[in-house]
Scaffold this active site. Structure first.
Site, PDB file in Angstrom:
ATOM      1  N   TYR A   9      14.060   2.317   9.549  1.00  9.46           N
ATOM      2  CA  TYR A   9      12.873   1.549   9.142  1.00  9.46           C
ATOM      3  C   TYR A   9      12.287   0.793  10.339  1.00  9.46           C
ATOM      4  O   TYR A   9      11.081   0.802  10.565  1.00  9.46           O
ATOM      5  CB  TYR A   9      13.293   0.573   8.035  1.00  9.46           C
TER       6      TYR A   9
HETATM    7  P1  NAD Z   1       7.438   0.043  -3.073  1.00  3.46           P
HETATM    8  O1  NAD Z   1       8.651   0.881  -2.944  1.00  3.46           O
HETATM    9  O2  NAD Z   1       7.397  -0.972  -4.159  1.00  3.46           O
HETATM   10  O3  NAD Z   1       6.144   0.961  -3.135  1.00  3.46           O
HETATM   11  C1  NAD Z   1       5.972   2.003  -2.196  1.00  3.46           C
HETATM   12  C2  NAD Z   1       4.807   2.870  -2.588  1.00  3.46           C
HETATM   13  O4  NAD Z   1       4.764   3.987  -1.670  1.00  3.46           O
HETATM   14  C3  NAD Z   1       4.923   3.455  -3.967  1.00  3.46           C
HETATM   15  O5  NAD Z   1       3.652   3.640  -4.535  1.00  3.46           O
HETATM   16  C4  NAD Z   1       5.562   4.807  -3.698  1.00  3.46           C
HETATM   17  O6  NAD Z   1       5.345   5.757  -4.701  1.00  3.46           O
HETATM   18  C5  NAD Z   1       4.837   5.200  -2.416  1.00  3.46           C
HETATM   19  N1  NAD Z   1       5.526   6.245  -1.667  1.00  3.46           N
HETATM   20  C6  NAD Z   1       6.807   6.261  -1.226  1.00  3.46           C
HETATM   21  N2  NAD Z   1       7.070   7.427  -0.604  1.00  3.46           N
HETATM   22  C7  NAD Z   1       5.944   8.160  -0.660  1.00  3.46           C
HETATM   23  C8  NAD Z   1       5.580   9.444  -0.190  1.00  3.46           C
HETATM   24  N3  NAD Z   1       6.454  10.240   0.452  1.00  3.46           N
HETATM   25  N4  NAD Z   1       4.325   9.889  -0.419  1.00  3.46           N
HETATM   26  C9  NAD Z   1       3.446   9.123  -1.077  1.00  3.46           C
HETATM   27  N5  NAD Z   1       3.714   7.890  -1.553  1.00  3.46           N
HETATM   28  C10 NAD Z   1       4.941   7.417  -1.329  1.00  3.46           C
HETATM   29  O7  NAD Z   1       7.290  -0.699  -1.668  1.00  3.46           O
HETATM   30  P2  NAD Z   1       6.399  -1.961  -1.263  1.00  3.46           P
HETATM   31  O8  NAD Z   1       7.304  -3.112  -1.089  1.00  3.46           O
HETATM   32  O9  NAD Z   1       5.222  -2.083  -2.141  1.00  3.46           O
HETATM   33  O10 NAD Z   1       5.961  -1.496   0.186  1.00  3.46           O
HETATM   34  C11 NAD Z   1       4.644  -1.115   0.517  1.00  3.46           C
HETATM   35  C12 NAD Z   1       4.528  -1.105   2.028  1.00  3.46           C
HETATM   36  O11 NAD Z   1       4.787  -2.420   2.523  1.00  3.46           O
HETATM   37  C13 NAD Z   1       5.566  -0.193   2.687  1.00  3.46           C
HETATM   38  O12 NAD Z   1       4.994   0.444   3.800  1.00  3.46           O
HETATM   39  C14 NAD Z   1       6.645  -1.167   3.119  1.00  3.46           C
HETATM   40  O13 NAD Z   1       7.388  -0.672   4.193  1.00  3.46           O
HETATM   41  C15 NAD Z   1       5.797  -2.364   3.496  1.00  3.46           C
HETATM   42  N6  NAD Z   1       6.538  -3.626   3.494  1.00  3.46           N
HETATM   43  C16 NAD Z   1       7.079  -4.148   2.354  1.00  3.46           C
HETATM   44  C17 NAD Z   1       7.775  -5.349   2.412  1.00  3.46           C
HETATM   45  C18 NAD Z   1       8.403  -5.988   1.212  1.00  3.46           C
HETATM   46  O14 NAD Z   1       9.142  -6.975   1.363  1.00  3.46           O
HETATM   47  N7  NAD Z   1       8.182  -5.499   0.004  1.00  3.46           N
HETATM   48  C19 NAD Z   1       7.875  -6.040   3.622  1.00  3.46           C
HETATM   49  C20 NAD Z   1       7.306  -5.496   4.755  1.00  3.46           C
HETATM   50  C21 NAD Z   1       6.629  -4.302   4.685  1.00  3.46           C
END
Ligand code: NAD
Length: 311
Positions: A158
């Protein structure tokens, strides 16, 4: 606060988590949407709620790591709306197993890179081409605090992927700056979503995260959404190649404490942190000995011929 009427916004990973919240916020601000993720069924539910705000929400399911899927999503969006003004590169996966780097399997490492980095590149390239032809567009990549530093969570795949995405943001921001296309990123700290809920809530790690965050709490999805919408909007018209951290001060800190430093005891009249802060770890043995301060600084040095007077 934001006006996206007449704009077409493509959001990846819009079926749940942060992407779903972004979709509702852009819909509320008047945008037409192209929503993509792997599950058509989940996306359809999100689209229905978006359309209650009056705009259109087109669903095209696909996997961001599959090049032909990405081309199909972008092509379908352009066919339906004729333009894409904003791309939110949000889809991402993480690995909560906590596997040490020296044991980390290549399969998982490659999978995370394929989704979080290569998938974002496919979308930026495809939408970027179209935006450059029109001479206008805004791309926001969702990175992470782990894009600019490591932590003890053991997430080598990651960290590598998000670090790559951050540098890609700088490169694209520079490369397309004089052709009307802005590329920025938002780097959230820890936010409770489907990705992090098992770790933060079920395992109680939210308290640990709060203890190492200067603001002493995890973030809210709305706080990330605000930053994303700002960078996507024309209000950020002179901003490109910038990473906006939404992390409660984490990235600015060179380490925040789990044990209150002893000088907080010496300055109880002018506390430097809210008294509500609860130490995560028990105080060490030496803590009590220094509680009253440093002899000669916080209370008089003991007299040579008598017992020490302490006040
Ligand atoms: P989540 O797992 O709740 O949602 C992820 C989304 O991406 C979902 O809609 C899922 O279906 C989609 N997805 C996953 N793999 C996929 C693929 N191969 N093709 C198409 N869609 C795909 O995660 P989140 O927390 O909402 O994260 C969203 C973004 O924010 C991500 O890039 C994550 O790395 C980033 N992020 C999240 C956090 C956190 O604390 N939640 C912190 C920093 C960064």
């Amino acid at each position: 606060m934001f006006d996206f009427k007449g704009k077409v916004v493509l959001i990846t990973g819009a079926s749940y988590g942060l992407g779903e919240q972004f979709a509702y916020a852009f819909a509320e601000a008047g945008a037409d949407l192209i929503l993509t993720a792997r599950s058509e069924e989940l996306l359809a539910q999100v689209a229905q709620r978006c359309e209650s705000h009056g705009g259109k929400a087109l669903v095209i399911a696909g996997d961001v790591s599959v090049e032909s899927d990405v081309e199909r999503v972008i092509g379908g969006g352009l066919e339906a709306f004729g333009r894409i003004d904003v791309l939110i590169n949000n889809a991402g996966i993480a690995d909560a197993r906590g596997v040490a780097a020296e044991q980390f399997d290549a399969e998982m490492f490659n999978r995370i890179l394929a989704v979080d980095l290569v998938g974002a590149f496919y979308f930026a390239r495809g939408c970027g081409k179209h935006m450059l032809e029109r001479g206008a567009g805004s791309i926001v990549n969702i990175c992470s605090i782990l894009a600019s530093g490591g932590n003890e969570n053991n997430v080598i795949g990651y960290t590598a992927a998000k670090g790559g995405l951050l540098n890609m943001t700088y490169q694209l921001g520079v490369e397309w700056a004089d052709r009307g296309v802005r590329v920025n990123s938002v780097s959230p700290g820890f936010i409770v979503t489907e990705m992090t809920r098992p770790m933060l809530e079920a395992m109680g790690i939210d308290r640990w995260i709060a203890s190492r965050t200067p603001m002493r709490r995890v973030g809210e999805a709305q706080e990330v959404t605000n930053a994303v919408m700002f960078l996507a909007s024309d209000l950020a018209s002179y901003i490109t190649g910038v990473d906006l951290l939404v992390d409660g001060g984490t990235n600015a800190s060179n380490g925040t404490f789990q044990i209150p430093p002893i000088h907080h005891e010496w300055n109880t009249q002018t506390p430097m942190v809210p008294t509500s802060y609860t130490p995560v770890q028990p105080r060490p043995d030496w803590y009590q000995a220094l509680e009253k301060g440093v002899p000669g600084v916080h209370y008089p040095l003991p007299e040579a011929d008598g017992p020490a007077e302490q006040d």
